[in-house]
Write a protein that holds these residues in place. Structure first.
Motif, PDB file in Angstrom:
ATOM      1  N   ASP A  19       6.895 -11.944  -7.611  1.00  0.00           N
ATOM      2  CA  ASP A  19       8.304 -12.325  -7.443  1.00  0.00           C
ATOM      3  C   ASP A  19       9.210 -11.113  -7.234  1.00  0.00           C
ATOM      4  OD1 ASP A  19       7.907 -11.490 -10.055  1.00  0.00           O
ATOM      5  OD2 ASP A  19       9.224 -13.000 -10.929  1.00  0.00           O
ATOM      6  N   GLU A  20       8.686  -9.907  -7.402  1.00  0.00           N
ATOM      7  CA  GLU A  20       9.448  -8.683  -7.154  1.00  0.00           C
ATOM      8  C   GLU A  20       9.292  -8.186  -5.718  1.00  0.00           C
ATOM      9  OE1 GLU A  20       9.525  -5.968 -10.986  1.00  0.00           O
ATOM     10  OE2 GLU A  20       7.461  -6.570 -10.485  1.00  0.00           O
ATOM     11  N   LEU A  21       8.302  -8.705  -4.996  1.00  0.00           N
ATOM     12  CA  LEU A  21       8.011  -8.215  -3.655  1.00  0.00           C
ATOM     13  C   LEU A  21       9.038  -8.696  -2.641  1.00  0.00           C
ATOM     14  CD1 LEU A  21       4.166  -8.830  -3.608  1.00  0.00           C
ATOM     15  CD2 LEU A  21       5.317  -6.625  -3.704  1.00  0.00           C
ATOM     16  N   LEU A  22       9.425  -7.796  -1.763  1.00  0.00           N
ATOM     17  CA  LEU A  22      10.322  -8.119  -0.660  1.00  0.00           C
ATOM     18  C   LEU A  22       9.487  -8.248   0.600  1.00  0.00           C
ATOM     19  CD1 LEU A  22      13.083  -5.518  -1.561  1.00  0.00           C
ATOM     20  CD2 LEU A  22      13.061  -7.969  -2.103  1.00  0.00           C
ATOM     21  N   LEU A  27       5.482  -2.226   1.987  1.00  0.00           N
ATOM     22  CA  LEU A  27       4.817  -2.295   0.685  1.00  0.00           C
ATOM     23  C   LEU A  27       4.735  -0.920   0.043  1.00  0.00           C
ATOM     24  CD1 LEU A  27       1.991  -4.767   1.698  1.00  0.00           C
ATOM     25  CD2 LEU A  27       3.946  -5.266   0.222  1.00  0.00           C
ATOM     26  N   LEU A  28       4.655   0.114   0.849  1.00  0.00           N
ATOM     27  CA  LEU A  28       4.646   1.479   0.311  1.00  0.00           C
ATOM     28  C   LEU A  28       6.030   1.889  -0.171  1.00  0.00           C
ATOM     29  CD1 LEU A  28       2.391   3.201   2.997  1.00  0.00           C
ATOM     30  CD2 LEU A  28       1.754   2.596   0.659  1.00  0.00           C
ATOM     31  N   GLU A  29       7.066   1.606   0.625  1.00  0.00           N
ATOM     32  CA  GLU A  29       8.429   1.990   0.271  1.00  0.00           C
ATOM     33  C   GLU A  29       8.897   1.319  -1.008  1.00  0.00           C
ATOM     34  OE1 GLU A  29      11.172   1.416   3.493  1.00  0.00           O
ATOM     35  OE2 GLU A  29       9.942   2.628   4.841  1.00  0.00           O
ATOM     36  N   GLN A  30       8.522   0.060  -1.209  1.00  0.00           N
ATOM     37  CA  GLN A  30       8.971  -0.627  -2.417  1.00  0.00           C
ATOM     38  C   GLN A  30       8.061  -0.364  -3.615  1.00  0.00           C
ATOM     39  OE1 GLN A  30       8.876  -5.024  -2.286  1.00  0.00           O
ATOM     40  NE2 GLN A  30       7.855  -4.818  -0.300  1.00  0.00           N
ATOM     41  N   GLY A  31       7.038   0.463  -3.417  1.00  0.00           N
ATOM     42  CA  GLY A  31       6.164   0.835  -4.517  1.00  0.00           C
ATOM     43  C   GLY A  31       5.186  -0.242  -4.927  1.00  0.00           C
ATOM     44  N   ALA A  32       4.933  -1.192  -4.021  1.00  0.00           N
ATOM     45  CA  ALA A  32       4.031  -2.299  -4.338  1.00  0.00           C
ATOM     46  C   ALA A  32       2.575  -1.868  -4.287  1.00  0.00           C
ATOM     47  CB  ALA A  32       4.266  -3.461  -3.377  1.00  0.00           C
ATOM     48  N   LEU A  33       2.247  -0.987  -3.347  1.00  0.00           N
ATOM     49  CA  LEU A  33       0.867  -0.526  -3.182  1.00  0.00           C
ATOM     50  C   LEU A  33       0.846   0.983  -3.016  1.00  0.00           C
ATOM     51  CD1 LEU A  33      -0.571  -3.083  -0.596  1.00  0.00           C
ATOM     52  CD2 LEU A  33      -0.957  -3.067  -3.064  1.00  0.00           C
ATOM     53  N   ASP A  34      -0.218   1.583  -3.500  1.00  0.00           N
ATOM     54  CA  ASP A  34      -0.495   2.975  -3.198  1.00  0.00           C
ATOM     55  C   ASP A  34      -1.614   2.999  -2.159  1.00  0.00           C
ATOM     56  OD1 ASP A  34      -2.776   2.316  -4.653  1.00  0.00           O
ATOM     57  OD2 ASP A  34      -2.214   3.513  -6.401  1.00  0.00           O
ATOM     58  N   SER A  35      -2.145   4.160  -1.846  1.00  0.00           N
ATOM     59  CA  SER A  35      -3.158   4.237  -0.787  1.00  0.00           C
ATOM     60  C   SER A  35      -4.419   3.458  -1.149  1.00  0.00           C
ATOM     61  CB  SER A  35      -3.502   5.693  -0.476  1.00  0.00           C
ATOM     62  OG  SER A  35      -3.960   6.359  -1.640  1.00  0.00           O
ATOM     63  N   THR A  36      -4.808   3.471  -2.406  1.00  0.00           N
ATOM     64  CA  THR A  36      -5.978   2.698  -2.834  1.00  0.00           C
ATOM     65  C   THR A  36      -5.701   1.204  -2.687  1.00  0.00           C
ATOM     66  OG1 THR A  36      -6.570   4.432  -4.395  1.00  0.00           O
ATOM     67  CG2 THR A  36      -7.562   2.270  -4.758  1.00  0.00           C
ATOM     68  N   GLY A  37      -4.506   0.775  -3.025  1.00  0.00           N
ATOM     69  CA  GLY A  37      -4.127  -0.626  -2.874  1.00  0.00           C
ATOM     70  C   GLY A  37      -4.151  -1.077  -1.428  1.00  0.00           C
ATOM     71  N   LEU A  38      -3.752  -0.184  -0.517  1.00  0.00           N
ATOM     72  CA  LEU A  38      -3.802  -0.533   0.907  1.00  0.00           C
ATOM     73  C   LEU A  38      -5.239  -0.766   1.365  1.00  0.00           C
ATOM     74  CD1 LEU A  38      -1.149   1.817   2.536  1.00  0.00           C
ATOM     75  CD2 LEU A  38      -1.055  -0.671   2.320  1.00  0.00           C
ATOM     76  N   VAL A  39      -6.163   0.053   0.870  1.00  0.00           N
ATOM     77  CA  VAL A  39      -7.574  -0.135   1.220  1.00  0.00           C
ATOM     78  C   VAL A  39      -8.075  -1.461   0.653  1.00  0.00           C
ATOM     79  CG1 VAL A  39      -9.913   0.770   0.899  1.00  0.00           C
ATOM     80  CG2 VAL A  39      -8.033   2.330   1.446  1.00  0.00           C
ATOM     81  N   GLU A  40      -7.713  -1.773  -0.584  1.00  0.00           N
ATOM     82  CA  GLU A  40      -8.118  -3.050  -1.181  1.00  0.00           C
ATOM     83  C   GLU A  40      -7.545  -4.225  -0.394  1.00  0.00           C
ATOM     84  OE1 GLU A  40      -8.013  -3.463  -5.528  1.00  0.00           O
ATOM     85  OE2 GLU A  40      -7.591  -1.314  -5.570  1.00  0.00           O
ATOM     86  N   LEU A  41      -6.296  -4.108   0.036  1.00  0.00           N
ATOM     87  CA  LEU A  41      -5.681  -5.157   0.844  1.00  0.00           C
ATOM     88  C   LEU A  41      -6.414  -5.305   2.167  1.00  0.00           C
ATOM     89  CD1 LEU A  41      -3.435  -7.234   1.254  1.00  0.00           C
ATOM     90  CD2 LEU A  41      -1.985  -5.363   2.081  1.00  0.00           C
ATOM     91  N   GLN A  42      -6.773  -4.193   2.790  1.00  0.00           N
ATOM     92  CA  GLN A  42      -7.529  -4.239   4.043  1.00  0.00           C
ATOM     93  C   GLN A  42      -8.837  -4.990   3.845  1.00  0.00           C
ATOM     94  OE1 GLN A  42      -8.304  -0.457   5.939  1.00  0.00           O
ATOM     95  NE2 GLN A  42      -9.963  -1.312   7.147  1.00  0.00           N
ATOM     96  N   LEU A  43      -9.543  -4.715   2.755  1.00  0.00           N
ATOM     97  CA  LEU A  43     -10.810  -5.394   2.485  1.00  0.00           C
ATOM     98  C   LEU A  43     -10.612  -6.899   2.306  1.00  0.00           C
ATOM     99  CD1 LEU A  43     -12.454  -2.784   0.092  1.00  0.00           C
ATOM    100  CD2 LEU A  43     -13.016  -3.223   2.493  1.00  0.00           C
ATOM    101  N   CYS A  44      -9.543  -7.296   1.639  1.00  0.00           N
ATOM    102  CA  CYS A  44      -9.245  -8.730   1.474  1.00  0.00           C
ATOM    103  C   CYS A  44      -8.979  -9.387   2.820  1.00  0.00           C
ATOM    104  CB  CYS A  44      -8.035  -8.920   0.562  1.00  0.00           C
ATOM    105  SG  CYS A  44      -8.326  -8.535  -1.162  1.00  0.00           S
TER     106      CYS A  44
END
Length: 79
Positions: A19-22, A27-44
């Motif tokens: 509910d905090e996500l815009l 996603l990087l600018e709002q601090g939702a994901l870091d580089s590891t999170g981006l890789v995890e998102l890519q895998l999903c």
């Protein structure tokens, strides 16, 4: 996979609650994901579409926001 599904995934692997996500802010600018999170998102996403993402798929304008990802996914052929 729609915007709501993506918010849920990002919240699970990221640093913000869903509910905090815009939807139209990086996603990087709002601090939702870091580089590891981006890789995890890519895998999903690869699991969802049934193939690996190639260099032509990884357009920053499509992959940095919830709405950009949802729009890109809606254009992918069903598996």
């Amino acid at each position: 996979m729609n915007a709501e599904d993506l918010r849920h995934i990002v919240a699970e692997i990221g640093l913000l609650d869903g509910d905090e996500l815009l939807d139209d802010v990086s996603l990087l600018e709002q601090g939702a994901l870091d580089s590891t999170g981006l890789v995890e998102l890519q895998l999903c996403i690869e699991e969802e579409i049934g193939r690996e993402l190639g260099p032509d798929d990884l357009d920053a304008s499509s992959f940095l926001t919830i709405n950009g990802l949802a729009a890109w996914l809606s254009r992918q052929p069903a598996r």
